[in-house]
Every structure is written in structure tokens, then in C-alpha cells.
Write a protein that holds these residues in place. Structure first.
Motif, PDB file in Angstrom:
ATOM      1  N   SER A   1       0.836  -1.225   0.066  1.00  0.00           N
ATOM      2  CA  SER A   1      -0.027   0.068  -0.001  1.00  0.00           C
ATOM      3  C   SER A   1       0.785   1.278  -0.070  1.00  0.00           C
ATOM      4  O   SER A   1       0.486   2.330  -0.307  1.00  0.00           O
ATOM      5  N   LEU A   2       2.152   1.407   0.480  1.00  0.00           N
ATOM      6  CA  LEU A   2       3.104   2.336   0.276  1.00  0.00           C
ATOM      7  C   LEU A   2       3.199   2.868  -0.910  1.00  0.00           C
ATOM      8  O   LEU A   2       3.389   3.824  -1.129  1.00  0.00           O
ATOM      9  N   GLU A   3       3.119   2.030  -2.131  1.00  0.00           N
ATOM     10  CA  GLU A   3       3.254   2.335  -3.423  1.00  0.00           C
ATOM     11  C   GLU A   3       1.837   2.336  -4.253  1.00  0.00           C
ATOM     12  O   GLU A   3       1.995   3.027  -5.163  1.00  0.00           O
ATOM     13  N   ASN A   4       0.940   1.630  -3.886  1.00  0.00           N
ATOM     14  CA  ASN A   4      -0.182   1.603  -4.620  1.00  0.00           C
ATOM     15  C   ASN A   4      -1.397   2.187  -4.141  1.00  0.00           C
ATOM     16  O   ASN A   4      -2.413   2.153  -4.604  1.00  0.00           O
ATOM     17  N   THR A   5      -1.288   2.863  -2.797  1.00  0.00           N
ATOM     18  CA  THR A   5      -2.489   3.478  -2.125  1.00  0.00           C
ATOM     19  C   THR A   5      -2.092   5.185  -1.827  1.00  0.00           C
ATOM     20  O   THR A   5      -0.915   5.464  -1.499  1.00  0.00           O
ATOM     21  N   LYS A   6      -2.953   5.937  -2.134  1.00  0.00           N
ATOM     22  CA  LYS A   6      -2.900   7.581  -2.153  1.00  0.00           C
ATOM     23  C   LYS A   6      -2.608   7.642  -0.623  1.00  0.00           C
ATOM     24  O   LYS A   6      -3.039   6.900   0.313  1.00  0.00           O
ATOM     25  N   VAL A   7      -1.790   8.603  -0.163  1.00  0.00           N
ATOM     26  CA  VAL A   7      -1.339   8.814   1.258  1.00  0.00           C
ATOM     27  C   VAL A   7      -2.509   9.257   2.026  1.00  0.00           C
ATOM     28  O   VAL A   7      -2.743   8.862   3.135  1.00  0.00           O
ATOM     29  N   GLU A   8      -3.488   9.942   1.441  1.00  0.00           N
ATOM     30  CA  GLU A   8      -4.774  10.245   2.086  1.00  0.00           C
ATOM     31  C   GLU A   8      -5.709   9.293   2.340  1.00  0.00           C
ATOM     32  O   GLU A   8      -6.635   9.395   3.055  1.00  0.00           O
ATOM     33  N   ASP A   9      -5.518   7.930   1.797  1.00  0.00           N
ATOM     34  CA  ASP A   9      -6.414   6.954   1.914  1.00  0.00           C
ATOM     35  C   ASP A   9      -5.864   6.079   2.865  1.00  0.00           C
ATOM     36  O   ASP A   9      -6.287   4.969   2.987  1.00  0.00           O
ATOM     37  N   ARG A  10      -4.546   6.123   3.430  1.00  0.00           N
ATOM     38  CA  ARG A  10      -3.907   5.296   4.197  1.00  0.00           C
ATOM     39  C   ARG A  10      -3.118   5.871   5.375  1.00  0.00           C
ATOM     40  O   ARG A  10      -2.998   7.118   5.503  1.00  0.00           O
ATOM     41  N   ASP A  11      -2.672   5.165   6.558  1.00  0.00           N
ATOM     42  CA  ASP A  11      -2.016   5.622   7.421  1.00  0.00           C
ATOM     43  C   ASP A  11      -0.969   4.749   8.209  1.00  0.00           C
ATOM     44  O   ASP A  11      -1.508   3.739   8.638  1.00  0.00           O
ATOM     45  N   ILE A  12       0.094   4.886   7.681  1.00  0.00           N
ATOM     46  CA  ILE A  12       1.290   3.804   8.457  1.00  0.00           C
ATOM     47  C   ILE A  12       2.157   4.491   9.143  1.00  0.00           C
ATOM     48  O   ILE A  12       3.109   5.241   8.338  1.00  0.00           O
ATOM     49  N   THR A  13       2.056   4.397  10.423  1.00  0.00           N
ATOM     50  CA  THR A  13       2.953   5.235  11.013  1.00  0.00           C
ATOM     51  C   THR A  13       3.683   4.275  12.131  1.00  0.00           C
ATOM     52  O   THR A  13       3.076   3.246  12.473  1.00  0.00           O
ATOM     53  N   GLY A  14       4.527   4.749  12.857  1.00  0.00           N
ATOM     54  CA  GLY A  14       5.479   3.962  13.716  1.00  0.00           C
ATOM     55  C   GLY A  14       6.126   4.821  14.898  1.00  0.00           C
ATOM     56  O   GLY A  14       6.509   5.917  14.454  1.00  0.00           O
ATOM     57  N   TYR A  15       6.747   4.074  15.566  1.00  0.00           N
ATOM     58  CA  TYR A  15       7.328   4.906  16.601  1.00  0.00           C
ATOM     59  C   TYR A  15       8.431   3.915  17.493  1.00  0.00           C
ATOM     60  O   TYR A  15       8.066   2.566  17.795  1.00  0.00           O
ATOM     61  N   THR A  16       9.893   4.318  17.335  1.00  0.00           N
ATOM     62  CA  THR A  16      10.911   3.422  17.876  1.00  0.00           C
ATOM     63  C   THR A  16      11.155   3.955  19.287  1.00  0.00           C
ATOM     64  O   THR A  16      11.569   5.023  19.495  1.00  0.00           O
TER      65      THR A  16
END
Length: 293
Positions: free
Chosen positions: A225-240
Motif C-alpha cells: 500500500s505504500l506504493e499503490n495507495t494514495k497517502v490520504e487513503d492510508r495511515d502507516i506510522t510507527g514509533y521506535t
């Protein structure tokens, strides 16, 4: 007195029946049941005798049975003949061993797929086979959730077009057949489809393996989805972050509570038009090593 002797004789006869190993999911349990059977049918058989015939240490076999040691393929090869296992039983035991002991998730799944080819296993483990099939094909779960949409069509072509990651028409057909056939979906009189609330019943080892495969497939879809989905239609976040190991339980609880909040958004009365998968992952980036004092 005669009645007591009759019960004892019946019990002894039952204990001498050849064990049906296809009903077991743990290779150690199979070995224990089989050893008991051999002891009841062969007067000179014992764990020590088995160790001697297999050229193995009796203590080593004891540790395998207790779970203190793993059983490698070579050990199974050595004990199979003295145990009197036929080729089918030996193959079944080896597959159980692979599921339990292999370090490779792919090899575990390959072994479980082969277990499903045993008719006796399928007949004796109906629920396990069902849940395994459901969870190891991500689109089964996605199609079931798609059925919540008002415009849902139980049509392979409609489903193929609707899913972002494409599947074949055959896969869509098989998924619908499975979902309706096993009671995950139900056809109503007005040609509508109802999603049935159904508890997933499966034994620990098989369920954990199926769930691991499900999460792996979903994480692969997340990467895509990082490549095939628009940013406004997904949310992939993380915290180290760096934390002490003893606070991992607290972190897991926070993840669990967040997903409970997410589940509260699932109000079918609001006419959903999309299916999302939400994942929360916490995994170590470092090995834990003890500091020398």
C-alpha cells in the motif's frame, strides 16, 4: 467379583487397540500414547528397550517426551521402525514434528497443508481445517467484511474488481463457496447476504500458525500500500523507543486497548463503503543480552 473381572478385561482390551494417531495434534502426545500401547501389547517393550534398539540414550528420549529437548528428523527415523509405525503413520508423525519444531514458518505451513491431505485428519479435525483455511487466505476475511456493504454482490467478478489486491476468479469462487458452505455468510430471501457472527474454534498450535500466516499476509499488503495507495487513503506510522523488557506487558496492553477502540468504529448502521485492516505491531529491533557484573 465376576462383574469386576469383566470390566477389567474390557478395559485391557481397549488399551490394546492400535492408537488412531490422526486425532492428535502434538507429536509428543502421539509418542506417549504409542509407547503405552506398545507396553500393553509387548511384554518386553519399554522406553529403555526402544532406546537400545534405536541406538539412543534413554535419558535423551525421556527429555524429548517431557519437552526438554526437541526431536530432530534423524531421531524419528531411528525410532519409527522399533515403534512399528506404518509408512502413513510415520509420515503423519514427521509432519506433526515439523509443525512443532521447524524454525521456518514456510516449512510449518507446508507441513500443515500436507496434514490436510490425510483424510483421517480432515475427518477428525474439521474445525481446525476450516479455521486454518479461513485465516491463511487473507481475501476470505476481506470478502466476509465486504458483505457488510449495501451494494455487495456475491459474484466473483464483482469481488475481483472490488479488491485492491487482485485475486483470480477461481479464488473468488472458492472463497464464496467456503464462506457460504461453512456458515460465515448466509443468503437471505431478498437476494441479500448476511454476515454471520461466528466464533473461530481451533486448537492452540494450528490456530497460532494460521494467525501468524494471516498477519504476515496483511503486513505484506501494508507494504504494498505504500506504493499503490494514495497517502490520504492510508495511515502507516510507527514509533521506535527504548524500554526495559519488563514493561513489554504494559506495551501489549496499550496495543490491545487501542484495537478495542478501533473495533468500536465498526457500526454497520452507518452504511460502510470500504474495508480496512488495522494492525498494531510491537517487535524488538535488538537482542536482549545480560550485562556482565
Amino acid at each position: 467379583m465376576a462383574k469386576r473381572e469383566k470390566v477389567s478385561s474390557s478395559s485391557k482390551k481397549e488399551s490394546q487397540a492400535r492408537p488412531d494417531i490422526y486425532r492428535y495434534h502434538d507429536y509428543r502426545e502421539v509418542l506417549k500414547v504409542w509407547l503405552e500401547y506398545k507396553k500393553n501389547t509387548e511384554s518386553r517393550f519399554s522406553l529403555r528397550a526402544l532406546a537400545k534398539q534405536s541406538n539412543l540414550a534413554v535419558g535423551y528420549l525421556s527429555m524429548i517426551l517431557s519437552g526438554e529437548r526437541r526431536m530432530p528428523h534423524e531421531t524419528l527415523e531411528k525410532i519409527a521402525k522399533p515403534l512399528g509405525l506404518n509408512p502413513s503413520e510415520k509420515s503423519y508423525l514427521e509432519l506433526l514434528r515439523t509443525v512443532a519444531e521447524s524454525e521456518s514458518l514456510d516449512l510449518k505451513h507446508e507441513a500443515l497443508e500436507k496434514l490436510r491431505r490425510f483424510r483421517a485428519y480432515r475427518e477428525l479435525n474439521v474445525k481446525e481445517v476450516e479455521v486454518y483455511q479461513y485465516l491463511t487466505r487473507w481475501y476470505y476475511v476481506a470478502i466476509r467484511e465486504l458483505a457488510h456493504l449495501k451494494n455487495f454482490q456475491a459474484d466473483p467478478r464483482w469481488i475481483q474488481k472490488k479488491l485492491k489486491t487482485k485475486i483470480s476468479l477461481k479464488e473468488a469462487e472458492e472463497a464464496l463457496s467456503f464462506l457460504f458452505g461453512n456458515g460465515y455468510l448466509e443468503k437471505l430471501d431478498d437476494d441479500k447476504v448476511k454476515v454471520v457472527d461466528k466464533e473461530l474454534l481451533c486448537l492452540g498450535g494450528v490456530y497460532r500458525l494460521a494467525l501468524a500466516q494471516f498477519h504476515r499476509e496483511m503486513l505484506e499488503l501494508a507494504m504494498a500500500s505504500l506504493e499503490n495507495t494514495k497517502v490520504e487513503d492510508r495511515d502507516i506510522t510507527g514509533y521506535t523507543l527504548a524500554i526495559p523488557k519488563n514493561r513489554l506487558g504494559e506495551l501489549k496492553k496499550m496495543c490491545f486497548n487501542f484495537l478495542r477502540q478501533v473495533a468500536q468504529l465498526e457500526d454497520k448502521s452507518l452504511s460502510p463503503d470500504s474495508v480496512y485492516h488495522v494492525a498494531v505491531a510491537a517487535f524488538p529491533l535488538t537482542e536482549v543480552t545480560e550485562e556482565k557484573k
